[in-house]
Every structure is written in C-alpha cells, then in structure tokens.
Design an enzyme around this catalytic site. Structure first.
Site: not given
Ligand code: IMP
Length: 428
Positions: A20, A44-45, A226, A17
């Site tokens: 990007k 989420g971009h 991420q 977040d």
């Molecule tokens: P997962 O990727 O859904 O397995 O989540 C694992 C961890 O990564 C959690 O803490 C999510 O909140 C975090 N996470 C996954 N995708 C994003 C993103 O695009 N932005 C911020 N945090 C993310």
C-alpha cells in the site's frame, strides 16, 4: 504520471503488506490531504524513492510528499513515543512535518503499558497466541471500547497529569492481576509525559478540519493500514488486528461520511503473504515458500518477522472486493513471479466435498478448506522496465486479466518493482 484528483481510498485486500505504501505515495503527489483512519504503529508502509527506502509506521505514507497535509484521524491509536521517534527519523531529510501534521483530539493514545498488556495477553494465550506486533494495539482499542482510554485531546487539559496517573494505577493493577510484575508508576509517568507534551502542538479537531476541507473541495487520500482479512469483523477472527481495516474504518476513523470517500482502490499482491498466526489456505510450506519469501523480500517492515507465503487466493480478494465496493485493483509485485514456472491461483475452496466461493466465518472451516487451483502459465522475462500493459509478456497480461475476470474489478495499476517509477498505470 497523470491521476485523477477525486478523493481516493487505498485498502489492503489480503492480510496486509500488499504494498500500500508505494501506491499511496504515488497518489499522494496530487492530493491536498492524506488521512490515516485506523490502526497504529503496527503498520509498516515502505516507500522507495530514487532507491532510498523509508519505512513509516504511524505517519501517513503520503507524508513524504512535501505539500500534503497529513491527518492522523480519530480511528487511529496514536503512540506518542513511536510518533516522536518517527518524526525524529525524518529530521535532516527534506520532509518537514511540523507545519503539516494534525492528530485527532478524539484519537486514543497507545502508551507503554498497552505494550505490556499486549505481551501479557499473548503469553497467556500460549500456543493460541495471535502473533501480534506487540505494539499495544489490541489493549488500546480494548480500553477505547470499554470506555477507559485516554484520548489525545486530553493532553490539552490542565489535569492531564492526574488523568495519566489514574490510568497508570488502574493498568498496573490489571497487569498484576494477570500475574505480571507491573511497573513503577512514577517512573512510567516521568517517561511518558514528555512524549505526550511533544504531541500537544499537533492535536486538533480533525473532524471539523476535514469537514471544512470537504467544503473547500480539497482532494483527499485515505490510506488504509493492514488488510481486509485482518479486519476485526470480517477477517480471520481472532487472528486479526483490532480495527476495521475496510472502507467502514475510513468512515468511522475520519469522521467524514460514505459520500466523501470517493474512488476505492484495493491493493492486491500478486501472491499472498501473512504474518502472525491463523489460517492461510494457499500457504506454501516447502522450499517454495522460502523461495517466494526471498524473491519478494517478505520480512515484516515493523517486526522483521519472516512472512508466511503462498499462492494468490482470489476467493479472499473477491470477498474483500464485495465487502468494500472496489473501483479498481492495484496489483503489486508482479515482477516477483517472473520465474518461468506455472502459477497456481486459488479460485474456490472445497470443504467436505462442497465447493465454497466465499470465505467462511468459522475459523475451523477455513483451516480445513482445500484450495481449488487453476494453473496459469508463467513468464521468465524481467518485467521491471515495463511501463505499459502492452510491454508485459502475454502470460503476465493473462495473469492480470484472470484477476479481473475472477473479481469483476478492473486492474488500474501494476507494480513491477519497488521504486515509485516501477509502476504501470492501465488506461480505464
Ligand atoms: P496487532 O495489530 O499488533 O494486534 O496484530 C494482530 C495481527 O495483525 C497479527 O497477526 C499481526 O501480524 C497482524 N498485523 C498487524 N499489523 C500488520 C501489518 O501492518 N501488516 C501485516 N500484518 C499486520
């Protein structure tokens, strides 16, 4: 705005977040290919263009540029349902992806049962839950690594329906072993199949395609999802996502080699946020946290969850720079800090009386560190109309210089507002 045409990688250097989407969107106008290499619909971009906001999860953010070929690389986990919905959401806009989207035949598929597994795993962890996005990411990468997954290329096989059915049977059994209800196999089969079929026209050997593109000297933009602190190896394990979110993930997730990746740009938000659980040394836990959340609009683009907020942690940023060989930093959302208040910035940690200059591997240690802050003077001027470094108030310039001094990396871009145009490009 002029940008060089060499290949570029955009990576998040914090917990995701970082903004990007906006930087990728800005750079994508001068590229032939935009390539996603890891993660899935958990990302989420957000891209804002002429005041219109679009949030992309699985499609590369560069998709909003009408020319670039969009590649979903082999390292991505592809949710055919989410992809169909995202493509449908763009219908009626002037973004037509039919002719310019390619999905790797080696990419693994996230299917609804992965989401059920994700929820079951989280429930089992109780108060140690990761706080995942529940998009099925971990279970899908788990299936990939344990050699049980379904790849997009298998959709093209005559026996795909049988392959899908055996996956459903095996996962249903696993869910029941976890104490869950499981699902109706025929129903799930009928539900999923049309989405997989819809994916068919996009599936191709993207590795061969990208190697051809390199031969033809095409310009590529690799977009990370991420952030480095959510990397499965280098992040705050197990409070991480299940892919390599750094430059290593670009190589293994595209099939190109390290010599092809070009310039590496790290995205750093001017403060820090994270969603989900896990240690966060500079986290604010008082009214200040809420104020920063509201000022920065810090709510998850995928899940809508309020993000945890805190001061800029340069130990984290410098660590991420070292791991990934950064060429420049894009410092985003600097405008959010225009409150006039002093700005603490974390330059080291202290643990049991010892000073630490890097992120410890032990989660327990990271949870115990005390941030060592340097406090920089703030500014109160609205900086959203600044378009050059020289337009910024002196205190904001000093904040930028401080980031450069602490990380040893040049700041090449500064975000002063959400719109594409609200960006300062710093001369090198
Ligand atoms: P997962 O990727 O859904 O397995 O989540 C694992 C961890 O990564 C959690 O803490 C999510 O909140 C975090 N996470 C996954 N995708 C994003 C993103 O695009 N932005 C911020 N945090 C993310």
């Amino acid at each position: 705005m002029t940008v060089s045409t060499a290949n570029k990688v955009v990576l998040g250097l914090q917990w995701g977040d970082e903004g990007k989407g906006k930087v990728i969107d800005m750079l994508a106008g001068s590229t032939d290919y935009v390539v996603r290499c890891q993660g899935g619909a958990n990302a989420g971009h957000t891209v804002v263009c002429n005041g219109k906001k679009t949030v992309l999860h699985l499609l590369p953010s560069g998709a909003l540029h009408k020319e670039a070929l969009c590649i979903i690389g082999n390292g991505v986990v592809v949710d055919p349902v989410a992809l169909s919905e995202e493509l449908a959401s763009l219908e009626g806009s002037d973004v037509n992806l039919e002719a310019r989207l390619r999905v790797s035949d080696r990419a693994h598929m996230v299917l609804p049962y992965h989401k059920l597994l994700d929820a079951a795993n989280e429930a089992k962890r109780g108060d140690k839950k990761v706080g995942t996005t529940l998009r099925g990411i971990g279970p899908c990468y788990g299936h990939k690594m344990s050699r049980q997954g379904l790849r997009c290329g298998q959709i093209l096989l005559d026996n795909f329906e049988d392959l899908l059915r055996s996956q459903l049977v095996a996962t249903n059994k696993h869910l029941k072993e976890l104490g869950e209800d499981g699902f109706d196999i025929d129903e799930m089969h009928a539900q999923v199949l049309p989405y997989c079929e819809a994916l068919r026209p996009y599936v191709t050997d993207t590795v061969a395609l990208l190697h051809e593109a390199v031969k033809e000297d095409k310009c590529m933009l690799f977009e990370g999802a991420q952030g480095v602190m959510l990397d499965i190896d280098f992040g705050t394990y197990p409070y991480v996502t299940s892919s390599n979110t750094g430059v290593g993930g670009v190589v293994t997730g595209s099939g190109l080699n390290h010599k092809n990746v070009g310039e590496i740009i790290g995205i750093v938000k001017a403060y820090t946020t994270r969603v989900g659980e896990g240690p966060f040394p500079t986290e604010l836990d008082d009214a200040g946290a809420e104020e920063l959340r509201q000022r920065g609009g810090e709510f998850g683009a995928t899940t809508g969850r309020p993000r945890r907020t805190g001061w800029l942690d340069l130990v984290v940023v410098a660590y991420a720079c070292r791991l990934n060989g950064m060429d420049s930093i894009a410092l985003t959302k600097l405008d959010v800090l225009s409150t006039g208040d002093d700005l603490p910035v974390c330059v080291a940690y202290e643990l049991d009386g010892q000073r630490l200059d890097t992120v410890p591997a032990s989660l327990e240690d990271l949870a115990r560190v005390k941030p060592v802050y340097e406090t920089l003077p703030g500014w109160s001027e609205d900086i959203s109309s600044c378009r050059s470094y020289d337009d910024l108030p002196k205190a904001a310039q000093d904040y930028v210089r401080f980031v450069e001094a602490q990380t040893g990396v040049r700041v090449g871009y500064i975000g002063v507002g959400p719109d594409r145009e609200e960006t300062i490009v710093c001369p090198s």
